[in-house]
Design a protein around this motif. Structure first.
Motif, PDB file in Angstrom:
ATOM      1  N   ARG A  76       0.836  -1.296  -0.006  1.00 17.65           N
ATOM      2  CA  ARG A  76       0.014  -0.177   0.043  1.00 17.65           C
ATOM      3  C   ARG A  76       0.944   1.207  -0.197  1.00 17.65           C
ATOM      4  O   ARG A  76       0.499   2.133  -0.718  1.00 17.65           O
ATOM      5  CB  ARG A  76      -0.921   0.206   1.180  1.00 17.65           C
ATOM      6  CG  ARG A  76      -1.787   1.295   1.209  1.00 17.65           C
ATOM      7  CD  ARG A  76      -2.967   1.071   2.474  1.00 17.65           C
ATOM      8  NE  ARG A  76      -2.590   0.724   3.562  1.00 17.65           N
ATOM      9  CZ  ARG A  76      -3.456   0.380   4.614  1.00 17.65           C
ATOM     10  NH1 ARG A  76      -4.784   0.672   4.284  1.00 17.65           N
ATOM     11  NH2 ARG A  76      -3.031   0.209   5.817  1.00 17.65           N
ATOM     12  N   LYS A  77       1.892   1.229   0.815  1.00 15.04           N
ATOM     13  CA  LYS A  77       2.787   2.326   0.856  1.00 15.04           C
ATOM     14  C   LYS A  77       3.577   2.625  -0.534  1.00 15.04           C
ATOM     15  O   LYS A  77       3.946   3.732  -0.793  1.00 15.04           O
ATOM     16  CB  LYS A  77       3.820   2.036   1.923  1.00 15.04           C
ATOM     17  CG  LYS A  77       3.472   2.365   3.382  1.00 15.04           C
ATOM     18  CD  LYS A  77       4.553   2.521   4.392  1.00 15.04           C
ATOM     19  CE  LYS A  77       5.148   1.093   4.460  1.00 15.04           C
ATOM     20  NZ  LYS A  77       6.567   0.899   5.403  1.00 15.04           N
ATOM     21  N   ASN A  82      -5.258  -3.519  -6.340  1.00 16.95           N
ATOM     22  CA  ASN A  82      -6.033  -4.689  -6.751  1.00 16.95           C
ATOM     23  C   ASN A  82      -5.113  -5.908  -6.419  1.00 16.95           C
ATOM     24  O   ASN A  82      -4.704  -6.545  -7.527  1.00 16.95           O
ATOM     25  CB  ASN A  82      -6.528  -4.512  -8.067  1.00 16.95           C
ATOM     26  CG  ASN A  82      -7.628  -3.655  -8.231  1.00 16.95           C
ATOM     27  OD1 ASN A  82      -8.446  -3.531  -7.400  1.00 16.95           O
ATOM     28  ND2 ASN A  82      -7.293  -2.953  -9.115  1.00 16.95           N
ATOM     29  N   VAL A  83      -4.481  -6.118  -5.417  1.00 13.95           N
ATOM     30  CA  VAL A  83      -3.617  -7.286  -5.044  1.00 13.95           C
ATOM     31  C   VAL A  83      -4.324  -8.499  -4.741  1.00 13.95           C
ATOM     32  O   VAL A  83      -5.258  -8.517  -3.753  1.00 13.95           O
ATOM     33  CB  VAL A  83      -2.738  -6.982  -3.778  1.00 13.95           C
ATOM     34  CG1 VAL A  83      -1.833  -8.038  -3.587  1.00 13.95           C
ATOM     35  CG2 VAL A  83      -2.080  -5.411  -4.209  1.00 13.95           C
ATOM     36  N   GLU A  98      -8.884  -6.016  10.322  1.00 11.92           N
ATOM     37  CA  GLU A  98      -8.781  -5.404  11.589  1.00 11.92           C
ATOM     38  C   GLU A  98      -7.744  -4.469  11.654  1.00 11.92           C
ATOM     39  O   GLU A  98      -7.416  -3.492  12.361  1.00 11.92           O
ATOM     40  CB  GLU A  98      -8.532  -6.345  12.594  1.00 11.92           C
ATOM     41  CG  GLU A  98      -9.766  -7.151  13.092  1.00 11.92           C
ATOM     42  CD  GLU A  98      -9.558  -8.495  13.771  1.00 11.92           C
ATOM     43  OE1 GLU A  98      -8.184  -8.690  14.183  1.00 11.92           O
ATOM     44  OE2 GLU A  98     -10.466  -9.128  14.374  1.00 11.92           O
ATOM     45  N   GLN A  99      -6.472  -4.817  10.610  1.00 10.30           N
ATOM     46  CA  GLN A  99      -5.317  -3.773  10.366  1.00 10.30           C
ATOM     47  C   GLN A  99      -5.666  -2.703   9.448  1.00 10.30           C
ATOM     48  O   GLN A  99      -4.737  -2.070   9.049  1.00 10.30           O
ATOM     49  CB  GLN A  99      -4.401  -4.691   9.862  1.00 10.30           C
ATOM     50  CG  GLN A  99      -4.053  -5.838  10.458  1.00 10.30           C
ATOM     51  CD  GLN A  99      -3.835  -5.916  11.916  1.00 10.30           C
ATOM     52  OE1 GLN A  99      -3.056  -5.118  12.287  1.00 10.30           O
ATOM     53  NE2 GLN A  99      -4.598  -6.716  12.765  1.00 10.30           N
ATOM     54  N   ASN A 100      -7.122  -2.490   9.159  1.00 15.39           N
ATOM     55  CA  ASN A 100      -7.396  -1.267   8.467  1.00 15.39           C
ATOM     56  C   ASN A 100      -6.834  -1.360   7.110  1.00 15.39           C
ATOM     57  O   ASN A 100      -6.793  -0.234   6.229  1.00 15.39           O
ATOM     58  CB  ASN A 100      -7.162   0.059   9.092  1.00 15.39           C
ATOM     59  CG  ASN A 100      -7.944   0.072  10.371  1.00 15.39           C
ATOM     60  OD1 ASN A 100      -9.227  -0.149  10.276  1.00 15.39           O
ATOM     61  ND2 ASN A 100      -7.269   0.779  11.274  1.00 15.39           N
ATOM     62  N   ILE A 101      -6.608  -2.880   6.365  1.00 13.11           N
ATOM     63  CA  ILE A 101      -6.253  -2.894   5.160  1.00 13.11           C
ATOM     64  C   ILE A 101      -7.720  -3.547   4.157  1.00 13.11           C
ATOM     65  O   ILE A 101      -8.004  -4.496   4.372  1.00 13.11           O
ATOM     66  CB  ILE A 101      -5.254  -3.991   4.953  1.00 13.11           C
ATOM     67  CG1 ILE A 101      -4.094  -3.565   5.787  1.00 13.11           C
ATOM     68  CG2 ILE A 101      -4.938  -4.052   3.567  1.00 13.11           C
ATOM     69  CD1 ILE A 101      -2.843  -4.703   5.912  1.00 13.11           C
ATOM     70  N   PRO A 102      -8.074  -2.532   3.323  1.00 12.37           N
ATOM     71  CA  PRO A 102      -9.208  -2.975   2.631  1.00 12.37           C
ATOM     72  C   PRO A 102      -9.081  -4.276   1.769  1.00 12.37           C
ATOM     73  O   PRO A 102      -7.973  -4.200   1.192  1.00 12.37           O
ATOM     74  CB  PRO A 102      -9.601  -1.834   1.962  1.00 12.37           C
ATOM     75  CG  PRO A 102      -8.101  -1.223   1.520  1.00 12.37           C
ATOM     76  CD  PRO A 102      -7.696  -1.252   3.052  1.00 12.37           C
ATOM     77  N   MET A 103      -9.973  -5.075   1.742  1.00 16.82           N
ATOM     78  CA  MET A 103      -9.926  -6.333   0.972  1.00 16.82           C
ATOM     79  C   MET A 103     -11.373  -6.553   0.820  1.00 16.82           C
ATOM     80  O   MET A 103     -12.113  -6.879   1.879  1.00 16.82           O
ATOM     81  CB  MET A 103      -8.935  -7.217   1.551  1.00 16.82           C
ATOM     82  CG  MET A 103      -8.819  -8.821   0.923  1.00 16.82           C
ATOM     83  SD  MET A 103      -7.400  -9.868   1.458  1.00 16.82           S
ATOM     84  CE  MET A 103      -8.388 -10.179   2.956  1.00 16.82           C
ATOM     85  N   ASP A 104     -11.526  -7.172  -0.655  1.00 13.92           N
ATOM     86  CA  ASP A 104     -12.957  -7.823  -0.727  1.00 13.92           C
ATOM     87  C   ASP A 104     -12.526  -9.363  -0.658  1.00 13.92           C
ATOM     88  O   ASP A 104     -11.787 -10.000  -1.431  1.00 13.92           O
ATOM     89  CB  ASP A 104     -13.266  -7.512  -2.283  1.00 13.92           C
ATOM     90  CG  ASP A 104     -13.852  -5.826  -2.226  1.00 13.92           C
ATOM     91  OD1 ASP A 104     -14.158  -5.357  -1.195  1.00 13.92           O
ATOM     92  OD2 ASP A 104     -13.397  -5.411  -3.332  1.00 13.92           O
ATOM     93  N   TYR A 105     -13.150 -10.109   0.237  1.00  9.68           N
ATOM     94  CA  TYR A 105     -12.870 -11.552   0.505  1.00  9.68           C
ATOM     95  C   TYR A 105     -13.890 -12.392  -0.133  1.00  9.68           C
ATOM     96  O   TYR A 105     -15.321 -12.087   0.166  1.00  9.68           O
ATOM     97  CB  TYR A 105     -12.628 -11.924   2.096  1.00  9.68           C
ATOM     98  CG  TYR A 105     -12.275 -13.204   2.258  1.00  9.68           C
ATOM     99  CD1 TYR A 105     -11.145 -13.753   1.797  1.00  9.68           C
ATOM    100  CD2 TYR A 105     -13.198 -14.041   2.882  1.00  9.68           C
ATOM    101  CE1 TYR A 105     -10.859 -15.106   2.014  1.00  9.68           C
ATOM    102  CE2 TYR A 105     -12.950 -15.364   3.208  1.00  9.68           C
ATOM    103  CZ  TYR A 105     -11.632 -15.809   2.761  1.00  9.68           C
ATOM    104  OH  TYR A 105     -11.400 -17.157   3.234  1.00  9.68           O
TER     105      TYR A 105
END
Length: 256
Positions: A76-77, A82-83, A98-105
């Motif tokens: 992200r940095k 779109n990983v 919970e780490q505030n990393i957006p992800m569509d699971y």
């Protein structure tokens, strides 16, 4: 703002082109080989998109949730979007959230699309055909991979050889396909049948679905490798991701 080492290196390369010390082609070759971030437990390749047209994919199995979150934070940095993160559990997906990393699971293929960004325009026509509903996890891994890479995907599920009329009912879609991914477990006969109908390239994916003599996908793999139908290539057992990438490259080839 202070420039990073990577930015300075790129600027120096560009200045070398301007001064005539290097050609644009020489700069491209240099950029193909570097850089990467060293996180001790992972070396994240940030020029993979330059070399291959897509950013590095994270294979999640046997990685800890903390390691995956650390890799994604670093990506992200560095502006990655779109990983694709494959083979992760709901528990890992929850930890990443919970780490505030957006992800569509996506639960069925256990696949996440992290750091979602602008989607590519979907082009062409990849058709994914499965023998049974039990093959859907591998199918969806292939389908989601192809879609995030900018391909139009059509799904035709549960049309195996035990009821061939189900496949023939979608014959119009199969004939119009630019690439077909045929996914099957058990004896793995579906790609041979599709190969006798379709004129486009076919990527066969054996799955580990089946009873004991299936040997966790080995029988399906051997059937597909020994197919007498032409135009079929085979990827490894349960490798939906690999099939999706290959199909994308074929589908997006210029002039195809």
């Amino acid at each position: 703002m202070e420039k990073s080492t990577e930015q300075e290196d790129i600027l120096n390369l560009l200045r070398s082109v301007k001064s005539g010390k290097l050609t644009p082609e020489q700069v491209i070759e240099k950029l193909r080989a570097e850089p990467f971030s060293d996180l001790d437990y992972a070396k994240v390749d940030y020029h993979r998109s330059l070399r291959q047209g897509m950013c590095e994919t994270i294979y999640g199995k046997n990685k800890t949730p903390e390691q995956i979150a650390g890799i994604l934070s670093d990506m992200r940095k560095n502006g990655a979007r779109n990983v694709i993160v494959t083979r992760i559990s709901q528990t890992t997906a929850d930890f990443i959230a919970e780490q505030n990393i957006p992800m569509d699971y996506h639960v069925i293929p256990q696949l996440g699309i992290a750091l979602p960004g602008e989607k590519r325009q979907q082009v062409g026509n990849i058709v994914i055909v499965s023998a049974g509903t039990s093959d859907m996890a591998v199918c969806e891994e292939a389908a989601l991979t192809a879609e995030i890479l900018g391909n139009k995907v059509t799904r035709i599920y549960d049309v195996g050889v035990a009821g061939l009329h189900r496949l023939l009912a979608r014959l119009d879609v199969i004939i119009e396909a630019r690439v077909i991914i045929a996914v099957a477990g058990m004896e793995g006969a579906l790609p041979s049948v599709v190969g006798g109908i379709a004129s486009c390239p076919i990527i066969a994916v054996p799955t580990s679905v089946g009873y004991g003599a299936n040997f966790e996908g080995l029988s399906a793999l051997l059937t597909m490798l020994n197919s007498c139908a032409v135009g079929i290539s085979v990827v490894n057992i349960d490798n939906g991701f690999g099939a999706g990438v290959v199909a994308s490259r074929i589908n997006r080839m210029k002039g195809v």
